[in-house]
Design a protein around this motif. Structure first.
Motif, PDB file in Angstrom:
ATOM      1  N   LEU A 104      -6.161   4.537   3.601  1.00  0.00           N
ATOM      2  CA  LEU A 104      -4.720   4.733   3.765  1.00  0.00           C
ATOM      3  C   LEU A 104      -3.914   3.600   3.135  1.00  0.00           C
ATOM      4  O   LEU A 104      -2.844   3.837   2.562  1.00  0.00           O
ATOM      5  CB  LEU A 104      -4.379   4.855   5.248  1.00  0.00           C
ATOM      6  CG  LEU A 104      -4.846   6.133   5.937  1.00  0.00           C
ATOM      7  CD1 LEU A 104      -4.577   6.070   7.431  1.00  0.00           C
ATOM      8  CD2 LEU A 104      -4.165   7.359   5.327  1.00  0.00           C
ATOM      9  N   ILE A 107      -3.810   4.340  -0.513  1.00  0.00           N
ATOM     10  CA  ILE A 107      -2.990   5.508  -0.866  1.00  0.00           C
ATOM     11  C   ILE A 107      -1.513   5.280  -0.570  1.00  0.00           C
ATOM     12  O   ILE A 107      -0.647   5.601  -1.401  1.00  0.00           O
ATOM     13  CB  ILE A 107      -3.487   6.759  -0.110  1.00  0.00           C
ATOM     14  CG1 ILE A 107      -4.889   7.141  -0.578  1.00  0.00           C
ATOM     15  CG2 ILE A 107      -2.527   7.931  -0.307  1.00  0.00           C
ATOM     16  CD1 ILE A 107      -5.521   8.259   0.220  1.00  0.00           C
ATOM     17  N   LEU A 108      -1.218   4.720   0.596  1.00  0.00           N
ATOM     18  CA  LEU A 108       0.165   4.653   1.069  1.00  0.00           C
ATOM     19  C   LEU A 108       0.899   3.375   0.673  1.00  0.00           C
ATOM     20  O   LEU A 108       2.113   3.414   0.437  1.00  0.00           O
ATOM     21  CB  LEU A 108       0.204   4.800   2.593  1.00  0.00           C
ATOM     22  CG  LEU A 108      -0.355   6.109   3.163  1.00  0.00           C
ATOM     23  CD1 LEU A 108      -0.288   6.077   4.683  1.00  0.00           C
ATOM     24  CD2 LEU A 108       0.406   7.308   2.614  1.00  0.00           C
ATOM     25  N   ARG A 110       1.343   1.293  -1.994  1.00  0.00           N
ATOM     26  CA  ARG A 110       1.147   1.083  -3.421  1.00  0.00           C
ATOM     27  C   ARG A 110       1.564  -0.318  -3.869  1.00  0.00           C
ATOM     28  O   ARG A 110       1.111  -0.799  -4.907  1.00  0.00           O
ATOM     29  CB  ARG A 110       1.950   2.116  -4.215  1.00  0.00           C
ATOM     30  CG  ARG A 110       1.639   3.564  -3.877  1.00  0.00           C
ATOM     31  CD  ARG A 110       0.195   3.922  -4.163  1.00  0.00           C
ATOM     32  NE  ARG A 110      -0.148   3.800  -5.582  1.00  0.00           N
ATOM     33  CZ  ARG A 110      -1.349   4.036  -6.082  1.00  0.00           C
ATOM     34  NH1 ARG A 110      -2.344   4.386  -5.267  1.00  0.00           N
ATOM     35  NH2 ARG A 110      -1.589   3.912  -7.371  1.00  0.00           N
ATOM     36  N   GLU A 176       3.037  -4.114   7.137  1.00  0.00           N
ATOM     37  CA  GLU A 176       2.919  -2.677   6.858  1.00  0.00           C
ATOM     38  C   GLU A 176       1.493  -2.177   7.084  1.00  0.00           C
ATOM     39  O   GLU A 176       1.293  -1.039   7.525  1.00  0.00           O
ATOM     40  CB  GLU A 176       3.348  -2.380   5.423  1.00  0.00           C
ATOM     41  CG  GLU A 176       4.811  -2.691   5.114  1.00  0.00           C
ATOM     42  CD  GLU A 176       5.039  -4.140   4.731  1.00  0.00           C
ATOM     43  OE1 GLU A 176       6.184  -4.483   4.400  1.00  0.00           O
ATOM     44  OE2 GLU A 176       4.057  -4.919   4.744  1.00  0.00           O
ATOM     45  N   VAL A 180      -0.247   0.968   9.291  1.00  0.00           N
ATOM     46  CA  VAL A 180      -1.256   1.872   8.747  1.00  0.00           C
ATOM     47  C   VAL A 180      -2.497   1.887   9.636  1.00  0.00           C
ATOM     48  O   VAL A 180      -3.118   2.944   9.832  1.00  0.00           O
ATOM     49  CB  VAL A 180      -1.622   1.455   7.304  1.00  0.00           C
ATOM     50  CG1 VAL A 180      -2.848   2.219   6.814  1.00  0.00           C
ATOM     51  CG2 VAL A 180      -0.452   1.717   6.368  1.00  0.00           C
TER      52      VAL A 180
END
Length: 204
Positions: A104, A107-108, A110, A176, A180
């Motif tokens: 994740l 993917i999330l 970036r 962040e 996640v």
């Protein structure tokens, strides 16, 4: 009385929770490997085919000030979950959370080109543990969820509060990634719920 003493003795705890102890020892070993061979998550290298960094990057740390608090947090997480989670279930959740959190993040997030540390996994495990305890009718675990939510909100909206932590560990605090990690915990919980429900329906 002797049985109770044995249950809470160091030998008894090690016998019962040796997989968690082995995982913590592995974190120390990986730390020293990382000082010689960089095992961190690096987006460019992952996209070049070094997919193993999605996992290894979460298991290595920048220094002992980074490693030891995270180890302590994971150990505390396990202690909190003694009442409602078997060792096998804890380790299974730990490996699932490690893999899913890494995927994740890739993917999330970036903007993350470099990452290391197990803290995101700890957040996910705390969420899973609290939910498991609540389902087992240990309702004090609602306080764990509340504290977890408040900590995430404070770190996100008041990042200056983390300046001292960042200076101590030598890298920015990946706030962040902590969100996640919790998301990974939510997805694991939903998958388990769906599997249990499907199993019950197949038996009915």
């Amino acid at each position: 009385m002797n049985a109770i003493k044995m249950k809470f003795s160091a030998k008894g705890l090690l016998r019962r929770f040796w997989p968690t102890a082995l995982f913590l020892i592995a974190l120390i070993i990986l730390y020293f490997f990382h000082t010689q061979f960089d095992l961190s998550y690096q987006r460019e290298l992952v996209e070049d085919g070094q997919w193993w960094r999605i996992v290894s990057g979460q298991l290595v740390h920048n220094n002992f000030s980074h490693l030891l608090p995270n180890m302590a947090a994971l150990a505390l997480c396990r202690l909190l979950m003694i009442a409602g989670c078997s060792e096998r279930e804890f380790i299974f959740n730990l490996f699932c959370c490690t893999l899913l959190t890494g995927v994740l993040i890739h993917i999330l997030l970036r903007s993350y080109v470099y990452y290391l540390g197990i803290s995101a996994i700890v957040y996910g495990m705390l969420f899973l543990g609290a939910v498991h305890l609540i389902r087992a009718r240990h309702y004090w675990a609602w306080a764990v969820l509340l504290i977890l939510a408040l900590k995430l909100m404070r770190d996100y909206f008041a990042p200056e509060a983390l300046a001292g932590v960042a200076a101590r560990i030598g890298v920015p605090v990946a706030v962040e990634a902590h969100f996640v990690g919790v998301l990974a915990g939510v997805l694991i919980m939903l998958c388990r719920y769906a599997m249990v429900r499907a199993l019950r329906e197949s038996r009915s």
